[in-house]
Design a protein around this motif. Sequence first.
Motif, mmCIF file in Angstrom:
data_model
loop_
_atom_site.group_PDB
_atom_site.id
_atom_site.type_symbol
_atom_site.label_atom_id
_atom_site.label_comp_id
_atom_site.label_asym_id
_atom_site.label_seq_id
_atom_site.Cartn_x
_atom_site.Cartn_y
_atom_site.Cartn_z
ATOM 1 N N HIS A 130 -5.140 -11.926 -8.896
ATOM 2 C CA HIS A 130 -4.615 -13.208 -8.434
ATOM 3 C C HIS A 130 -5.781 -14.129 -8.127
ATOM 4 O O HIS A 130 -6.763 -13.720 -7.496
ATOM 5 N N SER A 168 7.864 -4.746 -7.498
ATOM 6 C CA SER A 168 6.540 -4.487 -8.072
ATOM 7 C C SER A 168 6.686 -3.477 -9.196
ATOM 8 O O SER A 168 7.632 -2.674 -9.210
ATOM 9 N N TRP A 171 3.508 -7.953 -8.542
ATOM 10 C CA TRP A 171 4.640 -8.255 -7.663
ATOM 11 C C TRP A 171 5.329 -9.518 -8.165
ATOM 12 O O TRP A 171 4.676 -10.454 -8.631
ATOM 13 N N HIS A 172 6.653 -9.521 -8.041
ATOM 14 C CA HIS A 172 7.427 -10.679 -8.508
ATOM 15 C C HIS A 172 8.693 -10.767 -7.671
ATOM 16 O O HIS A 172 9.156 -9.763 -7.110
ATOM 17 N N ARG A 188 9.939 -4.159 -2.764
ATOM 18 C CA ARG A 188 8.973 -4.357 -1.690
ATOM 19 C C ARG A 188 9.548 -5.129 -0.505
ATOM 20 O O ARG A 188 8.922 -5.194 0.552
ATOM 21 N N LEU A 213 -5.882 -6.607 -3.713
ATOM 22 C CA LEU A 213 -4.620 -7.296 -3.991
ATOM 23 C C LEU A 213 -3.421 -6.659 -3.292
ATOM 24 O O LEU A 213 -2.585 -7.379 -2.726
ATOM 25 N N GLN A 255 -1.076 -8.778 -0.816
ATOM 26 C CA GLN A 255 0.369 -8.927 -1.020
ATOM 27 C C GLN A 255 1.135 -8.510 0.220
ATOM 28 O O GLN A 255 2.094 -9.182 0.632
ATOM 29 N N ASN A 270 0.704 -11.139 2.876
ATOM 30 C CA ASN A 270 1.429 -12.348 2.487
ATOM 31 C C ASN A 270 2.930 -12.178 2.718
ATOM 32 O O ASN A 270 3.597 -13.064 3.254
ATOM 33 N N LEU A 271 3.474 -11.006 2.336
ATOM 34 C CA LEU A 271 4.908 -10.768 2.495
ATOM 35 C C LEU A 271 5.288 -10.676 3.970
ATOM 36 O O LEU A 271 6.370 -11.124 4.372
ATOM 37 N N PRO A 302 5.779 -13.343 -3.198
ATOM 38 C CA PRO A 302 4.609 -12.604 -3.673
ATOM 39 C C PRO A 302 3.668 -13.487 -4.488
ATOM 40 O O PRO A 302 4.082 -14.486 -5.096
ATOM 41 N N LEU A 303 2.412 -13.118 -4.508
ATOM 42 C CA LEU A 303 1.401 -13.859 -5.248
ATOM 43 C C LEU A 303 1.454 -13.447 -6.715
ATOM 44 O O LEU A 303 1.471 -12.251 -7.033
#
Length: 814
Positions: A444, A524, A530-531, A566, A689, A693, A696-697, A703-704
């Motif tokens: 990322h 993920s 991750w999406h 996730r 990463l 993630q 961030n979550l 997600p990034l």
Amino acid sequence: MRLALLILLVATVFGGLGLCAFSLGDGGVRHAMETASPQAVDVKVAGVVNAENFATFDRIVREQAIWALGGEPRHMTTLLRSDGYAMPGQENVRYRPPERLRFDSFDGFQQHARLVSGSWPRSRTEPIEATISQAAASYTGLKTGQVFTTVGRIDAKPVKVRITGVFVPEDPRGPRWADDPMFGPGVQRDGYTTYGPLMVNQATFLDHFATTVDATWTITPDLRGLSLGRLREAATRLAGLRERFQASGCPDCAPFSALPETLARQEAGASAARWTVLSLTAALALALVLLPSPGQRKPHPGTAVLVACCAIVAPFAARPLFILAGALPWWPASGLRPPPPGLDAGSLLPAMAMGLLAAVLLLVEVKVPRPGTAAIAAVVAVTAAVVAAGGAATWRTSQVDQATHLTGAELRLTGPAAGGEPDVLGRGTAFAALPGVTAAVAGHRDRTDVDLRRSTLLGIDADHLADVMRLGSGLSDRSVTQMAAAMAAGRPRIGALPLPGTPRTLTVETVAPAGPPRLRVVLSDALGVWHHLPVAPLSEGTTKADVDLAGLAGPGSKIAYPLAVRGFLADSIDDSPHVVTVTALRADGREVALPEDQRWSEGAQDGTGLFSLKVNAAVAVVRPVPVDASPDRPLPIVLTPELATSAKLSTGETGFLALGRQRVQVQLAGVVEHMPGIPLDEPGALVDLPSLQAWNLALARPPLPATDWWLAGDVSGVRAAVAGSGWDVTVIDPRNLMAVPPGLLPEALALVLVTGFGLLLGASAGSRGRAWWSAGGLVLGLVLGTGLCNAVVPWLVSSWQGGTLALDVVPGLL
């Protein structure tokens, strides 16, 4: 006849060196400027416009740009950016910052993007027409054909919009969009959350969005055929362009251009290269003078004519030699290139003069009454040859080092944050299957503020970092393996709900109130991507919503199974409190549950179901977390020196750092002088990463995206494979990042090398049986040449680059 051929050969060599040396003046600089990248010569003008003054300001910018550049530009584009417009349904939000949309207009945008669905917008329609990027569409849920009304956050005027299409940009993180941090990811968070841009035609923008907005004109000058004098005039005029704008009635127009700096750098590099060639040529001339006489003591009556003819022919005879050399297989591999076509008087006349001088020197009887003249000639000739070879090898080594550093890996692939081919969860399997690839690792990349310094943030899985990242020697006191181990050791335990098998559908059962919030599931894959996907539509009461997983790979690609859940994100378009309870999860109809050693971070509110999300004025998140999860740990991070100094951290120490607008406790895993994968003059930060993630979550953020893929292995066939695939992928290849040396410098160095050893042979032939003289000259020349390579060649190579920021230059012969 033998003498004539010898004279012609010597005159051709020295005439060729003269051609090389003096082509490094006007002609070499002009050629370098004509072939420079647009970012190195473009003129950007930033201003603030509205519908009433845009036409006037646009005319002023165009007229003054033509004046400054001395003629019509090659290209000129205008980018207009709107203020914020409320997300539909959030017009009356009072208790939290509303989400916003941004509308842009960019000339010729359609030539730099591909439609995923729908069509490009038309001008001045009712409702107005706009296209949206795939990344922004994934956040907003806007689709082709959808009609909605949005309200300006400043003027409160409603605008009715129809989405005509969804597009994927050709290179969302390329230099064209370098100044737009939102374009690639589709979202920007800076107090407000803004999605976009939604692209409209310029006429539509001026009719509906041009209140008081930012405008950027980009002018690409036409430098073809411009003399060096005119280039200097243009650079001088650009320095006074702001005053011209103010005097013409555009006081807010601010010009920026790298053209003057690029020109100065090219001139400095060409000048240094020219004096290098002349110095080496002088050394060869000295060796020629010290050689024994060619044997003719009384000039023939036709000798003068022969010398003059040779001098005239020499530069023209030298050029075919260069072209012939360029056809040899070793030439492209060495990084050299054939000279540009054409001979100009500025380099032709001095080349003739140098050929004439060399021919005359050959005919003049030079007697030195001592043995060893041949040996001294050999020393000088070999020294010059070794310095030339060292200069060429060092340039090549330096450029390879810098290009590899900018790439960060053997090869790097970039693509849109969402959509395109292959799609998000299909890229890993597709890229790993490319010919010769032994590792394909997701990364990322983001431009953000780190301790209030605009920096590049990189996220790469620490478990695979050493497989792909290339770090130059001497850039850190820790190896990549050591830094990766420190980051992996500091990684928190991250929960996950594995989905068994290869499911194509995830069914989410929910109980929601009237006016339910929006719900998204975070997934993920096996390669660490991750999406998030919308769980829609939710309705009042019990809902079973199917999330399509099969389409995440894209046509012809495969998902990297197994998948894992996730977490879930929920938010509301209004200020009303909501509670959404997820009662069951099924993968292809098979119910799935958390492993025994994990729990949901939020339980169900009434004790039934899996978990509940309480949504009010902010985004809510629920995550699988280990039952015995340890308290929050510092985020391991690698920094460049300026960021480490700003944070007052040394390797191994723990402290606080501002990432964007969030204050984060970090532990410094290493300091890198220049971060691989980003420009040399930019500060950078590297984070594991998975840790990034998870952090961030936990802040209830989506997600990034995997913006980069770092490849390792024999990647020689990757470029051709990607080019023939039709994928929406840009290849970052070190070969394309290597700078070319000034003018005919490579040809001159090659000619010095060959001529030096040719003169060594001449010295051996003239030693009259004393071969040990020339052998001693060879050894001494090698020693002296090697010493000079260590002493001066790194400085020379840096000078050829015009003083640009570079990695440390190491002599390429050693």
